[in-house]
Design a protein around this motif. Structure first.
Motif, PDB file in Angstrom:
ATOM      1  N   ALA A  90      -4.887   2.174  -6.039  1.00 24.56           N
ATOM      2  CA  ALA A  90      -4.471   3.490  -5.563  1.00 24.56           C
ATOM      3  C   ALA A  90      -5.629   4.065  -4.737  1.00 24.56           C
ATOM      4  CB  ALA A  90      -4.143   4.402  -6.730  1.00 24.56           C
ATOM      5  N   SER A  97      -1.506   3.412  -1.395  1.00 25.62           N
ATOM      6  CA  SER A  97      -1.476   2.306  -2.347  1.00 25.62           C
ATOM      7  C   SER A  97      -1.620   1.023  -1.542  1.00 25.62           C
ATOM      8  CB  SER A  97      -0.158   2.314  -3.124  1.00 25.62           C
ATOM      9  OG  SER A  97      -0.048   1.162  -3.940  1.00 25.62           O
ATOM     10  N   PRO A 122      -0.266   1.019  -9.123  1.00 23.79           N
ATOM     11  CA  PRO A 122      -0.613   1.997  -8.086  1.00 23.79           C
ATOM     12  C   PRO A 122       0.590   2.498  -7.285  1.00 23.79           C
ATOM     13  CG  PRO A 122      -2.254   0.276  -8.150  1.00 23.79           C
ATOM     14  CD  PRO A 122      -1.176  -0.152  -9.091  1.00 23.79           C
TER      15      PRO A 122
END
Length: 398
Positions: free
Chosen positions: A373, A354, A338
């Motif tokens: 994410a 993130s 992410p």
């Protein structure tokens, strides 16, 4: 009555938000984009400080800075005396928790699985010193906190129920009012972390039944960083003695004794920048002018569209839980960390978040997640921005 957010209304709001001209912003849950009017309110007060002197400018702007308290009360269906203006969510939550006073061995704190890591750190340090315990309320099959499971855990040793209403690691919305009914019925203190909620959802503290609710200016409210709000129910206020005071929160009487204020400002710092309070007041007024029902409806529509489109991309897993969901959209892209996705998108002028385990440790650990994410939307988000995000995610996947 505010009008619904039409495409034309959103375009008008975007035209008054300089950031929309420079970045494709999907990190509104981290910090949203302030309007030109909010920026101007801050600038005007800084100019007053430069030309009148900072202390003198504070006197001149007192009515404007106090408006933040009044408008926040309107937003939350509270009384102005129940609102403290703070420097942020963590300072507000931590100050209220510290004001609960001494903890005893055997005291119990019950938290939902989604509790913010900073709140958990504060509670754990206190519990370790006092011999108190922190226990996690089970979640239901949707991932949300289970009110029935909570009720089954209660006994006379439970001193606090803490709920992060909308967690930082995804779109779940916890049933805050259902928990409030249980807390009120059993006479247990109930704290809500509303950092992601206020400005995104209609919030009525009377209906929710909380004793304390905190939030921050920089997220859905689109206010300045360094501002926050603390609601304390008037009947609960006598149970809170601040860990420290000053001449604002507990002025000395004629005999030199500190007298705690009889309103929530007993938990308010005296050194909060007036310029930021001016900006916060403007942001609160804008939210009220748009209407929280309309904001919620727009965000829900945009977030549902984004989730559906993300789910169509090969390799993307949408990670949101809950029956009712917010504008925070969590996902992972197979083969890509992410943080690397975040960096790659930032290079294209697209901002996302993130999050790691430290943000929501109980939930991330329970679900076996290391990082996620997060694309968080606002009522300012457009379909063209969603298309741009999806295009670059597909390119990363290829």
């Amino acid at each position: 009555m505010p009008a619904p957010l039409t495409v034309a209304a959103v375009e008008a709001l975007r035209a008054q938000t300089p950031g929309t001209q420079h970045i494709t912003h999907f990190n509104h849950a981290g910090s949203s984009l302030p309007s030109t009017a909010t920026l101007e309110a801050i600038r005007e007060h800084l100019w007053r400080e430069a030309t009148q002197g900072p202390m003198e400018a504070g006197v001149t702007a007192r009515q404007q800075t106090e408006q933040a308290r009044t408008l926040a009360a309107r937003l939350l269906n509270a009384q102005p005396s129940e609102i403290a203006v703070t420097t942020g969510n963590s300072s507000a939550w931590g100050g209220a928790f510290a004001a609960l006073g001494a903890w005893r061995p055997g005291d119990r704190i019950l938290v939902a699985r989604h509790e913010w890591g900073g709140n958990l750190a504060t509670m754990r340090l206190t519990a370790q010193r006092a011999g108190a315990s922190i226990e996690t309320i089970p979640s239901d099959d949707s991932g949300a906190v289970d009110p029935q499971a909570l009720e089954a855990m209660l006994d006379e040793r439970v001193r606090l129920i803490a709920l992060t209403w909308m967690p930082a690691n995804g779109g779940l919305i916890n049933p805050a009012a259902d928990i409030g009914q249980i807390a009120r019925r059993h006479g247990i203190a109930y704290f809500i972390d509303g950092a992601q909620s206020v400005g995104q959802l209609p919030v009525d503290v009377q209906q929710i039944g909380c004793d304390v609710l905190t939030t921050v200016g920089r997220k859905a409210l689109r206010g300045p960083r360094g501002t926050g709000l603390l609601y304390v129910r008037q009947d609960f206020l006598p149970q809170l003695t601040p860990a420290f005071v000053d001449t604002h929160s507990a002025p000395l009487d004629a005999s030199g004794e500190p007298i705690l204020r009889a309103d929530a400002a007993r938990l308010e710092p005296s050194e909060l920048a007036p310029a930021l309070r001016c900006g916060l007041a403007n942001a609160l007024q804008e939210a009220l002018d748009i209407g929280l029902d309309h904001i919620r409806a727009r965000i829900d529509t945009i977030a549902q569209t984004l989730r559906a489109e993300l789910a169509q991309i090969d390799g993307v897993t949408v990670l949101d839980q809950g029956r009712e969901r917010s504008g925070l959209v969590a996902f992972n892209l197979a083969g890509h960390e992410p943080a690397a996705v975040q960096r790659a998108l930032a290079a294209q002028g697209i901002s996302i978040g993130s999050n790691g385990v430290a943000y929501t440790p109980l939930d991330m650990t329970a679900r076996g997640l290391d990082t996620i994410a997060r694309a968080s939307v606002s009522y300012l988000t457009t379909e063209a921005e969603i298309d741009r995000l999806l295009e670059h995610l597909r390119a990363l996947r290829r």
